[in-house]
Write a protein that holds these residues in place. Structure first.
Motif, PDB file in Angstrom:
ATOM      1  N   MET A   1     -21.257  96.458 -12.546  1.00 53.87           N
ATOM      2  CA  MET A   1     -20.004  96.055 -11.729  1.00 53.87           C
ATOM      3  C   MET A   1     -19.449  94.706 -12.138  1.00 53.87           C
ATOM      4  N   SER A   2     -18.184  94.664 -11.812  1.00 56.14           N
ATOM      5  CA  SER A   2     -17.396  93.627 -12.615  1.00 56.14           C
ATOM      6  C   SER A   2     -16.091  93.489 -11.644  1.00 56.14           C
ATOM      7  N   TYR A   3     -15.407  92.575 -11.955  1.00 56.19           N
ATOM      8  CA  TYR A   3     -14.037  92.175 -11.416  1.00 56.19           C
ATOM      9  C   TYR A   3     -13.152  93.509 -11.510  1.00 56.19           C
ATOM     10  N   ASP A   4     -13.484  94.077 -12.747  1.00 54.47           N
ATOM     11  CA  ASP A   4     -12.737  95.390 -13.065  1.00 54.47           C
ATOM     12  C   ASP A   4     -13.104  96.577 -11.840  1.00 54.47           C
ATOM     13  N   ALA A   5     -14.250  96.476 -11.644  1.00 60.73           N
ATOM     14  CA  ALA A   5     -14.852  97.478 -10.541  1.00 60.73           C
ATOM     15  C   ALA A   5     -13.916  97.148  -9.267  1.00 60.73           C
ATOM     16  N   TYR A   6     -13.853  95.933  -8.863  1.00 57.82           N
ATOM     17  CA  TYR A   6     -12.998  95.492  -7.896  1.00 57.82           C
ATOM     18  C   TYR A   6     -11.652  96.186  -7.799  1.00 57.82           C
ATOM     19  N   LEU A   7     -11.036  95.719  -9.044  1.00 58.12           N
ATOM     20  CA  LEU A   7      -9.678  96.225  -8.990  1.00 58.12           C
ATOM     21  C   LEU A   7      -9.786  97.891  -9.024  1.00 58.12           C
ATOM     22  N   GLY A   8     -10.796  98.529  -9.436  1.00 55.97           N
ATOM     23  CA  GLY A   8     -10.949  99.796  -9.328  1.00 55.97           C
ATOM     24  C   GLY A   8     -10.868 100.431  -7.884  1.00 55.97           C
ATOM     25  N   GLY A   9     -11.488  99.509  -7.012  1.00 60.82           N
ATOM     26  CA  GLY A   9     -11.128  99.956  -5.496  1.00 60.82           C
ATOM     27  C   GLY A   9     -12.271 100.887  -4.943  1.00 60.82           C
ATOM     28  N   GLU A  10     -13.520 100.622  -5.539  1.00 57.35           N
ATOM     29  CA  GLU A  10     -14.554 101.545  -5.031  1.00 57.35           C
ATOM     30  C   GLU A  10     -14.846 100.818  -3.499  1.00 57.35           C
ATOM     31  N   PRO A  11     -14.995 101.865  -2.688  1.00 64.05           N
ATOM     32  CA  PRO A  11     -15.259 101.475  -1.141  1.00 64.05           C
ATOM     33  C   PRO A  11     -16.660 100.463  -1.164  1.00 64.05           C
TER      34      PRO A  11
ATOM     35  N   PHE B   1     -20.806  84.495   0.190  1.00 71.15           N
ATOM     36  CA  PHE B   1     -21.260  85.392  -0.934  1.00 71.15           C
ATOM     37  C   PHE B   1     -20.761  86.881  -0.835  1.00 71.15           C
ATOM     38  N   ALA B   2     -20.610  87.231   0.548  1.00 65.26           N
ATOM     39  CA  ALA B   2     -20.108  88.548   0.799  1.00 65.26           C
ATOM     40  C   ALA B   2     -18.601  88.671   0.214  1.00 65.26           C
ATOM     41  N   ALA B   3     -17.877  87.578   0.521  1.00 70.58           N
ATOM     42  CA  ALA B   3     -16.611  87.738  -0.477  1.00 70.58           C
ATOM     43  C   ALA B   3     -16.797  87.721  -1.908  1.00 70.58           C
ATOM     44  N   MET B   4     -17.592  86.918  -2.355  1.00 75.84           N
ATOM     45  CA  MET B   4     -17.861  87.078  -3.897  1.00 75.84           C
ATOM     46  C   MET B   4     -18.184  88.351  -4.407  1.00 75.84           C
ATOM     47  N   GLY B   5     -19.219  88.893  -3.669  1.00 73.46           N
ATOM     48  CA  GLY B   5     -19.895  90.298  -3.827  1.00 73.46           C
ATOM     49  C   GLY B   5     -18.534  91.339  -3.929  1.00 73.46           C
ATOM     50  N   MET B   6     -17.712  91.245  -2.905  1.00 76.16           N
ATOM     51  CA  MET B   6     -16.735  92.291  -2.921  1.00 76.16           C
ATOM     52  C   MET B   6     -15.672  92.024  -3.986  1.00 76.16           C
TER      53      MET B   6
ATOM     54  N   ASP C   1     -13.242  93.496   7.994  1.00 82.92           N
ATOM     55  CA  ASP C   1     -11.830  92.679   8.136  1.00 82.92           C
ATOM     56  C   ASP C   1     -11.580  91.998   6.733  1.00 82.92           C
ATOM     57  N   LEU C   2     -12.706  91.441   6.184  1.00 82.53           N
ATOM     58  CA  LEU C   2     -12.334  90.516   4.907  1.00 82.53           C
ATOM     59  C   LEU C   2     -12.204  91.773   3.890  1.00 82.53           C
ATOM     60  N   ALA C   3     -12.863  92.873   3.997  1.00 84.81           N
ATOM     61  CA  ALA C   3     -12.811  93.694   2.956  1.00 84.81           C
ATOM     62  C   ALA C   3     -11.314  94.386   2.875  1.00 84.81           C
ATOM     63  N   SER C   4     -10.893  94.442   3.926  1.00 84.16           N
ATOM     64  CA  SER C   4      -9.571  95.081   4.114  1.00 84.16           C
ATOM     65  C   SER C   4      -8.534  94.222   3.569  1.00 84.16           C
TER      66      SER C   4
ATOM     67  N   LEU D   1      -9.039  92.056   1.331  1.00 84.34           N
ATOM     68  CA  LEU D   1      -9.220  91.940  -0.257  1.00 84.34           C
ATOM     69  C   LEU D   1      -8.741  93.420  -0.942  1.00 84.34           C
ATOM     70  N   GLY D   2      -8.371  94.244  -0.217  1.00 88.68           N
ATOM     71  CA  GLY D   2      -7.871  95.498  -0.667  1.00 88.68           C
ATOM     72  C   GLY D   2      -9.027  96.718  -0.855  1.00 88.68           C
ATOM     73  N   ARG D   3     -10.368  96.249  -0.398  1.00 85.71           N
ATOM     74  CA  ARG D   3     -11.464  97.198  -0.606  1.00 85.71           C
ATOM     75  C   ARG D   3     -11.518  97.871   0.825  1.00 85.71           C
ATOM     76  N   GLU D   4     -11.484  99.562   0.598  1.00 82.74           N
ATOM     77  CA  GLU D   4     -11.731 100.151   1.699  1.00 82.74           C
ATOM     78  C   GLU D   4     -13.410  99.890   2.174  1.00 82.74           C
ATOM     79  N   VAL D   5     -13.791 100.039   3.271  1.00 81.16           N
ATOM     80  CA  VAL D   5     -15.140 100.069   3.920  1.00 81.16           C
ATOM     81  C   VAL D   5     -15.581 101.602   3.664  1.00 81.16           C
ATOM     82  N   ALA D   6     -16.735 101.831   3.035  1.00 76.94           N
ATOM     83  CA  ALA D   6     -17.199 102.812   2.803  1.00 76.94           C
ATOM     84  C   ALA D   6     -17.793 103.713   3.908  1.00 76.94           C
ATOM     85  N   THR D   7     -17.246 104.980   4.313  1.00 76.55           N
ATOM     86  CA  THR D   7     -18.060 105.810   5.306  1.00 76.55           C
ATOM     87  C   THR D   7     -19.470 105.947   4.857  1.00 76.55           C
ATOM     88  N   THR D   8     -20.039 106.626   5.750  1.00 79.55           N
ATOM     89  CA  THR D   8     -21.412 107.028   5.749  1.00 79.55           C
ATOM     90  C   THR D   8     -21.655 107.996   4.593  1.00 79.55           C
ATOM     91  N   ARG D   9     -20.634 108.774   4.369  1.00 81.04           N
ATOM     92  CA  ARG D   9     -20.368 110.016   3.410  1.00 81.04           C
ATOM     93  C   ARG D   9     -19.962 109.398   2.041  1.00 81.04           C
TER      94      ARG D   9
END
Lengths: 68, 284
Positions: free
Chosen positions: B1-11, B220-225, B259-262, B264-272
């Protein structure tokens, strides 16, 4: 054997609970649930070995521990 | 996982650690302790965006409980009150012997996930939670037998070594899922460069979850995302919403990182989506 300084209380000062909780009569506060297992010598825990409050109170050589 | 992964937008998967076992209502009266309270908190956390709940069990007076029966009561409440949330049981237990720590794995149904502490950590001044390799292997093996995905809890950089060594000893299903933990004491010091070092030293292909205690939870949640990881928040790890202000609920903390995820442009994962990312089969 449980710690002689352990008591179970429903209230102290501004704190009150529906069910009596572990209270340290040396520290004069409700103790964390995990610490209560030390007070009660549950599992592999032993208040004489693991509780810095008890040790400090008994021999005055221990510093107060991290309660985080 | 990396910054590229962030840009890739995985929920982003949000795990809510609802109650824990170290502190309780003496630290924050809003911490859920009874099965009913924990079930309600899980439902509220799910509505706020959590797809995983990390569960501990407690006795009526808030003290730690490890029995299968007590975990069963809690997981029954959680499953009854939530739509589809992923249930993760803790197998942590400072001072508790192995047979006690196996008990949370034996509910019916088994939890979809369970935590697996990767090594020792100090508690207070005179206590160590041992988590020997033998204990880690035994808990892991029972998880495999019961179809439970381990969530590897990495409390410090030494535990990263232990994670690699566990992969030498055992074959873990992909993806390996490790929670990187930051805080005081035996934990990795909560500094950004330590976070970057930790993610650089994860096994190839591993997904990571980010957990930091107290006031470090939000940054740290922000950094993780931002680095493509997932996040864990909740009253187990942090009883405050901001300095001097106790959190009102687990859902309040979940909502904030959602809200922070939104932002930062990352969707919040559904349970599915979370099950797809983690390689889980739904038990519902």
């Amino acid at each position: 054997m449980t710690c002689p300084y352990l008591d179970y209380r429903e209230a102290s000062g501004d704190d009150s609970f529906e069910t009596a909780r572990a209270y340290c009569t040396v520290a004069e506060r409700f103790v964390q649930p995990m610490r209560a297992d030390i007070c009660n010598d549950r599992y592999d825990l032993d208040h004489e070995a693991h509780c810095e409050i008890y040790r400090e109170h008994e021999d005055g050589t221990e510093s107060s521990g991290d309660d985080s | 996982m990396s910054y590229d992964a962030y840009l890739g937008g995985e929920p982003v998967i949000i795990t809510a650690a609802l109650t824990g076992g170290v502190h309780g209502k003496e630290a924050n009266p809003n911490i859920p302790e009874t099965p009913e309270e924990i079930g309600r908190a899980a439902a509220d956390a799910e509505a706020a965006g959590a797809s995983v709940v990390h569960l501990h069990a407690r006795k009526p007076n808030g003290e730690r409980a490890f029995s299968t029966e007590r975990f069963q009561a809690i997981t029954d409440e959680v499953r009854a009150r939530t739509d589809d949330i992923i249930v993760q049981h803790s197998t942590g237990g400072t001072g508790a012997p192995l047979e006690v720590r196996r008990q949370p794995l034996r509910t019916d149904p088994a939890p979809e996930m369970a935590s697996l502490d990767m090594g020792p950590l100090n508690r207070y001044d005179h206590l160590t939670s041992e988590n020997t390799r033998g204990m880690v292997d035994s808990l892991h093996d029972e998880m495999v037998e019961r179809g439970i995905k381990p969530e590897l809890e990495v409390f410090n950089d030494g535990h990263l070594n232990e994670t690699h060594q566990l992969l030498d000893r055992r074959s873990l299903a992909d993806p390996v899922y490790a929670t990187l933990i930051f805080g005081s004491g035996t934990l990795t010091r909560p500094r950004p460069r330590n976070f970057l070092n930790a993610i650089d030293n994860l096994p190839e292909g591993a997904r990571f979850n980010t957990l930091a205690f107290g006031r470090h939870q939000l940054p740290f949640a922000a950094m993780g995302m931002l680095f493509g990881g997932h996040v864990r928040v909740g009253l187990e790890d942090n009883v405050y919403y901001r300095r001097g202000e106790l959190a009102e609920s687990n859902a309040q903390l979940v909502e904030r990182v959602a809200d922070l995820a939104s932002l930062l442009g990352r969707e919040v994962a559904t349970t599915r989506e979370a099950r797809e990312i983690l390689g889980l089969e739904s038990q519902r």
